[in-house]
Design an enzyme around this catalytic site. Structure first.
Site: not given
Length: 155
Positions: A49, A51, A79, A82
């Site tokens: 991801h 992040e 999410c 993260c």
């Protein structure tokens, strides 16, 4: 606003490689120290991801797992994975563009940052450049739906 603009540029990089267009930057002492964009499909790894990539790079850059004096800018609400990494890294503030109504953990579905039992608190600011962030995501999913329709017609 300049940091979210850079996060959006990163999100556009994800868009170009057919990834969900999410971009991120980590800022320390008014300087971008790391950046990331979604690469789950490219890397075949759920951990890629935007992040997570940016947090990983930031830790390497400052040679510490603690990012206590850092601000994370993301085009999309984090999410659970993260958000957990943000808490663990002790990031002091997150600023995101638009809410993630299916997986968001900074207020949409749940707010992990408001859990009383965690020993670290993260300041949350939402809605920065929200229209631009939402538009990029909507365009991506519209393109994805069109591509799937074309593929179904070819079968």
């Amino acid at each position: 606003m300049i940091y979210m603009t850079q996060a959006l540029k990163n999100a556009k990089k994800a868009f170009k490689i057919n990834e969900i267009p999410v971009g991120c930057v980590v800022v320390r002492e008014n300087k971008i120290i790391s950046q990331g964009y979604n690469q789950r499909n490219k890397k075949n790894n759920v951990l890629y991801h935007a992040e997570m990539i940016a947090i990983n790079k930031a830790c390497k850059k400052i040679n510490d797992w603690r990012l206590e004096n850092c601000i994370l800018y993301s085009t999309l609400e984090p999410c659970a994975m993260c958000a957990g990494a943000i808490l663990q890294a002790r990031i002091k503030k997150i600023i995101f563009g638009c809410y993630n109504h299916k997986f968001g953990c900074a207020g949409s579905v749940i707010n992990l940052f408001e859990q009383e039992k965690f020993n670290h608190k993260v300041e949350i600011i939402s809605g920065l450049m929200q229209n631009e962030c939402e538009c990029l995501l909507k365009n991506f999913f519209m393109m994805l739906r069109k591509t799937k329709k074309i593929e179904q017609k070819e079968i």
